[in-house]
Design an enzyme around this catalytic site. Structure first.
Site, PDB file in Angstrom:
ATOM      1  N   ASP A 266      12.097  -7.027 -31.077  1.00 61.53           N
ATOM      2  CA  ASP A 266      12.309  -8.326 -31.696  1.00 61.53           C
ATOM      3  C   ASP A 266      13.742  -8.815 -31.436  1.00 61.53           C
ATOM      4  OD1 ASP A 266      11.453 -10.382 -33.887  1.00 61.53           O
ATOM      5  OD2 ASP A 266      13.387  -9.625 -34.584  1.00 61.53           O
TER       6      ASP A 266
ATOM      7  N   ASP B 238       6.759  -2.646 -33.657  1.00 60.86           N
ATOM      8  CA  ASP B 238       7.619  -3.830 -33.597  1.00 60.86           C
ATOM      9  C   ASP B 238       8.976  -3.416 -34.145  1.00 60.86           C
ATOM     10  OD1 ASP B 238       8.694  -6.408 -33.619  1.00 60.86           O
ATOM     11  OD2 ASP B 238       6.799  -7.310 -34.254  1.00 60.86           O
TER      12      ASP B 238
ATOM     13  N   GLU C 235      11.312  -9.826 -26.916  1.00 62.17           N
ATOM     14  CA  GLU C 235      11.292 -11.222 -27.352  1.00 62.17           C
ATOM     15  C   GLU C 235      12.575 -11.870 -26.839  1.00 62.17           C
ATOM     16  OE1 GLU C 235      10.729 -13.799 -31.456  1.00 62.17           O
ATOM     17  OE2 GLU C 235      12.092 -12.073 -31.464  1.00 62.17           O
TER      18      GLU C 235
ATOM     19  N   HIS D  22       2.545 -14.365 -34.731  1.00 66.12           N
ATOM     20  CA  HIS D  22       2.886 -14.526 -36.143  1.00 66.12           C
ATOM     21  C   HIS D  22       3.922 -15.616 -36.392  1.00 66.12           C
ATOM     22  CE1 HIS D  22       5.924 -11.976 -34.384  1.00 66.12           C
ATOM     23  NE2 HIS D  22       6.701 -12.176 -35.417  1.00 66.12           N
ATOM     24  N   ASP D  23       4.563 -16.100 -35.322  1.00 66.72           N
ATOM     25  CA  ASP D  23       5.599 -17.136 -35.458  1.00 66.72           C
ATOM     26  C   ASP D  23       5.129 -18.513 -35.006  1.00 66.72           C
ATOM     27  OD1 ASP D  23       7.606 -15.547 -36.535  1.00 66.72           O
ATOM     28  OD2 ASP D  23       8.384 -14.954 -34.571  1.00 66.72           O
TER      29      ASP D  23
END
Length: 565
Positions: free
Chosen positions: A199, A98, A256, A331-332
């Site tokens: 990200d 990531d 993302e 995770h968000d």
């Protein structure tokens, strides 16, 4: 069909601080991940996406990087990383890192130098501007609330941060920044990593001139996402990264990229674009938003017909032209079974149904840690028990606005990112088997019932259902490459779709709620036998698809051999 290994893979996302603690300090680490690789291999996953493990002061759980080429001490050492990569490759699994290219930590040496003086050689590595009318340079609002600008007293100028003030944005207009980032990406690829999740990659370019956003309300700050999201030059920069670095490796890349539809996504992932393999889209994550741009906290009930429209659009537009990344949780986001299923009376069937939905679509399916055992949201009593910076900022903002405590905490219980970040529940033992010490974030109190050890032992568990879905996907190419077609677009409870490849057709029937609606097979599909591949209920009561009464959250997958093909 254009076969690729990353199209045929199943990805498992690990949030390392919450996955497995090997040394009792209450935080997950790399050795903890190594200790659970057999579990992941048995599940059948091909790629493990690990959230940031780089050196970081941890103001945003690792998404504030202070050294791209070192490991956060809480997670271990570079030797531990090399051992993790070696152990994964020995099991035939791949590792996707990531990587945050939009911003760094305020403790990164580049930023320390950048803020030292206006004439420092690293000054232009970040975005600095003078204030305007006694305030920030413009009215843009941060993702974590408040202005995107932070005044630095040392030089009396503002630096830009789309996220927290501890995460200053890099200046991608500076060729020296680009060269440094390319060099770093190449360094990780030479180590043998198998891909990257980029990200916030859609934000690396900002509107030229940094103009104020339209502000009809007169608010101090404005959600101005069109000023720093998916701007045209992002594609030039990504193509440059691809041509100079990524092209030379057979890797998996996913970006993302919030705020776009499927046609815009093709600018990133379209065949021949030389950018990314796939992107994470967020349209379905905004289903329960009260209004466009209202953010995660102001929610309304979501509609299945809206979900169908969004997913069907992505499935149809990208087919044969690009590739989807399919997920319901990360995770968000809140836990999928708590948000889209029923985490009380129908936790097990609804978790299985949601898994069926994601794994039978065209695109690479992503499993978030704990999703395979049906982990749920957590409702912590006190704000003091929360750790997520976005949640804490929201709480303070609403308290200052005079919003009642009960109302604030209700929103946090529904949508806080900490819902997905509670430690992995491994067994019915101290702190769910996650740590021998005190966990950094409280373990959900339902760990005695919901844990991996129980799931592995129970052949009818959610875990074993995931294994069956993964096995089906590896066995039947129609599940990977088949063309999608929606059935019953206006039905408020049933989501049914087909996948067609050459002489095979897959039929997926999903009841998204706790009622018992009747599914009727379309007339043009009644010719040819239907083989039931999988159901989330034991021994279906009725296999007459002309009048099929579905049970609460029921899921069925059928395979049909097409005649004359």
């Amino acid at each position: 069909m254009n076969p690729k290994w990353w199209k045929e893979s199943i990805v498992y996302q690990i949030y390392p601080i919450s996955f497995m603690d090997s040394n009792g300090d209450g935080k997950g680490d790399l050795r903890g991940i190594i200790s659970k690789l057999d579990y992941l291999q048995e599940l059948g996953v091909d790629v493990i996406w690990v959230c940031p493990i780089y050196k970081s002061p941890n103001h945003d759980n690792g998404y504030d990087i202070s050294d791209y080429c070192d490991i956060m001490k809480e997670f271990g050492t570079m030797d531990d990383f090399d051992r993790l990569l070696q152990n994964m490759h020995a099991r035939g699994m791949k590792l996707m890192m990531d990587l945050v290219l939009n911003h760094t930590s305020h403790e990164h040496p580049w930023f320390v130098e950048s803020r030292a003086s206006k004439d420092n050689p690293k000054r232009d590595f970040y975005i600095w501007r003078k204030g305007k009318n006694g305030g920030p340079p413009n009215n843009w609002e941060s993702y974590f609330s408040g202005s995107v600008w932070e005044l630095d007293p040392q030089t009396d100028e503002y630096y830009l941060h789309l996220y927290s003030k501890y995460q200053p944005d890099l200046n991608w207009d500076n060729p020296a920044v680009i060269d440094k980032l390319h060099e770093m990406v190449h360094w990780w690829l030479k180590k043998g990593v198998d891909g990257f999740r980029f990200d916030a990659i859609a934000h690396i370019v900002k509107k030229e001139g940094y103009p104020d956003a339209h502000n009809p309300s007169g608010a101090t700050t404005v959600r101005a996402y069109d000023m720093f999201s998916n701007l045209e030059n992002v594609h030039t920069l990504l193509q440059n990264l691809y041509d100079k670095v990524l092209f030379h490796y057979d890797i998996m890349t996913v970006g993302e990229t919030s705020g776009l539809g499927p046609e815009q996504a093709l600018d990133y992932v379209g065949d021949g674009r030389r950018e990314l393999n796939m992107t994470f889209q967020f349209e379905h994550m905004n289903l329960d938003a009260a209004s466009p741009g209202s953010g995660r906290w102001d929610v309304v009930p979501w509609k299945l017909t809206d979900l169908k429209q969004i997913i069907s659009n992505w499935q149809t537009v990208l087919h044969g032209r690009g590739w989807n990344a399919n997920y319901l949780c990360n995770h968000d986001q809140p836990r999928s079974v708590s948000r889209f299923g029923n985490d009380l009376y129908y936790r097990i069937p609804s978790a299985k149904m949601l898994a069926t939905f994601i794994h039978m679509l065209e695109g690479t399916p992503y499993i978030y840690q704990g999703e395979e055992i049906g982990m749920t949201n957590i409702a912590l009593e006190s704000i003091d028990d929360y750790r997520d910076v976005e949640t804490l900022n929201y709480y303070e903002e609403k308290r200052q606005q005079g919003v009642p405590e009960e109302e604030i905490m209700s929103a946090i219980h529904r949508k806080s990112r900490d819902n997905a970040r509670t430690p992995m529940q491994w067994e019915d033992a101290h702190e769910g088997g996650f740590t021998t010490g005190t966990p950094w974030l409280r373990v959900n109190s339902n760990y005695a019932e919901i844990n991996a050890a129980n799931a592995v032992k129970d052949p009818d568990s959610i875990y074993h259902y995931y294994k069956k879905l993964i096995e089906l996907r590896k066995k039947h190419k129609v599940i990977v490459y088949g063309e999608y077609g929606l059935l019953l677009p206006d039905h408020p409870e049933i989501y049914a779709y087909i996948r067609t490849l050459e002489d095979q057709r897959l039929l997926v029937i999903l009841n998204f709620f706790d009622k018992e609606p009747v599914f009727e097979l379309p007339a043009d599909m009644k010719q040819g036998g239907m083989q039931l591949l999988l159901s989330n209920y034991q021994a279906p009561k009725n296999d007459d698809l002309t009048q099929l009464k579905l049970r609460p959250y029921e899921a069925r997958i059928y395979l049909q051999q097409l005649e004359g093909k």
